[in-house]
Design a protein around this motif. Sequence first.
Motif, PDB file in Angstrom:
ATOM      1  N   HIS A 109     -11.857  43.246  76.291  1.00 47.38           N
ATOM      2  CA  HIS A 109     -12.126  43.939  75.026  1.00 47.38           C
ATOM      3  C   HIS A 109     -13.514  44.568  75.100  1.00 47.38           C
ATOM      4  CE1 HIS A 109      -8.730  42.641  72.602  1.00 47.38           C
ATOM      5  NE2 HIS A 109      -8.939  41.380  72.933  1.00 47.38           N
ATOM      6  N   ASP A 117     -12.853  32.304  77.987  1.00 50.74           N
ATOM      7  CA  ASP A 117     -13.478  33.606  78.229  1.00 50.74           C
ATOM      8  C   ASP A 117     -14.491  33.511  79.359  1.00 50.74           C
ATOM      9  OD1 ASP A 117     -16.088  32.832  77.181  1.00 50.74           O
ATOM     10  OD2 ASP A 117     -15.264  33.053  75.175  1.00 50.74           O
ATOM     11  N   THR A 158     -17.208  41.254  70.571  1.00 43.39           N
ATOM     12  CA  THR A 158     -17.071  41.534  72.005  1.00 43.39           C
ATOM     13  C   THR A 158     -18.183  42.421  72.545  1.00 43.39           C
ATOM     14  OG1 THR A 158     -15.705  43.530  71.756  1.00 43.39           O
ATOM     15  CG2 THR A 158     -14.578  41.394  71.710  1.00 43.39           C
ATOM     16  N   VAL A 188     -15.823  41.629  76.955  1.00 45.50           N
ATOM     17  CA  VAL A 188     -15.368  40.245  77.047  1.00 45.50           C
ATOM     18  C   VAL A 188     -14.054  40.229  77.820  1.00 45.50           C
ATOM     19  CG1 VAL A 188     -14.256  38.407  75.696  1.00 45.50           C
ATOM     20  CG2 VAL A 188     -16.485  39.270  75.003  1.00 45.50           C
ATOM     21  N   PRO A 248     -22.033  40.216  74.106  1.00 47.75           N
ATOM     22  CA  PRO A 248     -20.975  39.566  73.330  1.00 47.75           C
ATOM     23  C   PRO A 248     -21.449  38.265  72.699  1.00 47.75           C
ATOM     24  CG  PRO A 248     -20.583  39.274  75.678  1.00 47.75           C
ATOM     25  CD  PRO A 248     -21.734  40.224  75.543  1.00 47.75           C
ATOM     26  N   TYR A 265     -19.871  34.582  70.570  1.00 44.74           N
ATOM     27  CA  TYR A 265     -18.684  33.761  70.301  1.00 44.74           C
ATOM     28  C   TYR A 265     -19.061  32.627  69.344  1.00 44.74           C
ATOM     29  CZ  TYR A 265     -14.917  30.403  70.831  1.00 44.74           C
ATOM     30  OH  TYR A 265     -13.895  29.535  70.564  1.00 44.74           O
TER      31      TYR A 265
END
Length: 280
Positions: free
Chosen positions: A57, A75, A93, A97, A129, A131
Amino acid sequence: MKISKVLTAYATQDGDGVSISRIPGFDGKYLDPFLMIDELKSDDKKDYMGGFPEHPHRGIETFTYILKGGFEHRDQMGNKKAIKAGDVQWMSTGRGVMHSEMPLADTVDGLHGFQIWINMPSLDKMRDPRYQDTTQNSAPSFTNTHGVTLKALAGSWQFESETLTSSLQGLAANALLADITLPAGKSVHLEPLSQQKVMIYIHSGSIITSDDQTIPAGKLLILEPDSNINITSEQGAGVLVLAGDPLNQPIAHMGPFVMTTQAEVQQAVRDYQNGEFGKI
């Protein structure tokens, strides 16, 4: 409550043959800053067991919310998490990613969940990125005296006298998301949100709007700016509330890449082919 548009989810497939209901918004006409709302809902394993194998992505934020069943997320940043019923996951992202989302092996009672794409401002699309998930810090919820529950999935929400603050903050375009559960015969009222785009997706049961329209599951209501939220359910319902500020920027879309120009999308493809997104 003032409704400007009603959209209907349509059946399609993604990943490795996963059956989903989708409302797309890549044309920027109705959903901005959201790009796509995918609902996965089935008690039949063959509808979802293929999952979403490793894929890239760039330029978007993915928001995953699970009501039943679960996925294992992996990931290239080293995250490996089981996202189960009640959990929320957010991935900004940015420049790139690589990840996979595969059904958990112990899922026996079906799957019901969402993946929602949020567009990123053009200036942020190439940042690093990020998360985050709620597996260690559950999304807060409050149930009022009528049995109506609001679960704050992202951002901060005011529900009656309660302020509910999710651990997921700072989504692109000031996006907020909540899940509201209405028992049969009950109503919910929320004051207007500050975001200019507010939408309601019915994922379970049906609702009755303030002008006496009955709206079934699978419909998305797009509200007029500054509208309050006022809904009732005769049989009980579950709804997602999505809010954000439109970005009003060009959308160049190719598969998992969403940028603002076709040249940027083509660069994303080249970067992916050259292995610059890394590996899980």
